[in-house]
Design a protein around this motif. Structure first.
Motif: not given
Length: 276
Positions: A198-203
């Motif tokens: 999981r990433v904190i924010k995609a873009v």
């Protein structure tokens, strides 16, 4: 047969954005070719190229929707390792590979055939079984969407290397203001965690928001990790290591003023397994 392998692999990688998928596609084409009746095949190289390109287009059409944490990014590749069988000069730079995701598979293939391999529209038409006029129209449409990004310029230059070092120092200090100084106003950061991370924010976009996010990620996940400077697909990159494996890579796109305009943050372990 073997002399064609690197060229076939380069076609397939540029179209799919995945080295592993490109290898599988080319292997499949070669295995089918070996079992064919070759009495009607006049030119082995042309037959293999046409088969690979069309096989890659069909694959890309089937796998155009990729479900990942964050934003799907192409697999980065280094030309410093013998295992990489791609033709360096004909492999797209990383930013262009990202932009190529905006195109459909046929647009992508035509653009690659023209820009990387200098095909004529007649040759493109014969390869893809379309008309010459259709080839011209599709290429024109593709170019408009790609923002005039160069195909594959020389590897990262001294200015890029200087910015990369300054970027690493600003990150390590968690200094938001120093990070901001290196970014264009409408900087865009894309993160790809693959199917597992999981990433904190995609873009993230904008100088202040991006610098703040980078400082936060540095403090939370990257502080104290060993780092290396590398080059992937003709662009400079900063890689962070956890033990013996790469944990995160930031590939930078730097403008002619020496400012960072795109950051591609790859966390997906499947895309980093060939980085060492």
């Amino acid at each position: 047969m073997q002399e064609n392998y690197s060229k076939l692999l380069t076609y397939a990688y540029n179209i799919t954005g995945s080295y592993e998928d490109a290898q599988d596609l080319v292997q499949d084409v070669i295995e089918k070719y070996i079992s064919l009746d070759k009495s009607e095949i006049r030119n082995e190289a042309n037959f293999l190229i046409k088969s690979t390109i069309n096989h890659a287009i069909n694959f890309k059409n089937r796998h155009s929707k990729k479900i990942v944490y964050g934003e799907w990014l192409p697999e980065p590749l280094s030309f410093d390792h013998a295992e990489n069988k791609l033709i360096k000069e004909q492999t797209a730079r990383y930013t262009l590979l990202v932009l190529l995701e905006k195109l459909n598979a046929k647009e992508r293939a035509i653009y690659i055939l023209k820009e990387a391999f200098d095909y004529s529209h007649q040759e493109i038409a014969e390869t893809l079984d379309i008309s010459v006029d259709n080839s011209r129209q599709i290429l024109s449409r593709a170019r408009k969407q790609l923002q005039h990004v160069k195909y594959a310029p020389d590897t990262a230059n001294s200015v890029d290397t200087d910015i990369l070092h300054r970027y690493q120092i600003a990150l390590s200090e968690g200094n938001i203001f120093k990070i901001e100084e290196l970014l264009i106003d409408d900087i865009r950061l894309s993160a790809d965690g693959g199917q597992r991370i999981r990433v904190i924010k995609a873009v993230e976009t904008g100088k202040m928001a991006t610098a703040s996010l980078l400082a936060y990620v540095q403090k939370l996940f990257l502080a104290g990790k060993r780092f290396t400077f590398q080059t992937f697909n003709h662009q400079p990159a900063l890689c962070f290591w956890q033990g013996e494996r790469v944990y995160n890579c930031h590939i930078l796109d730097i403008d002619n003023r020496g400012l960072i305009r795109e950051i591609y943050s790859i966390v997906d372990p499947e895309k980093l397994k060939r980085v060492y």
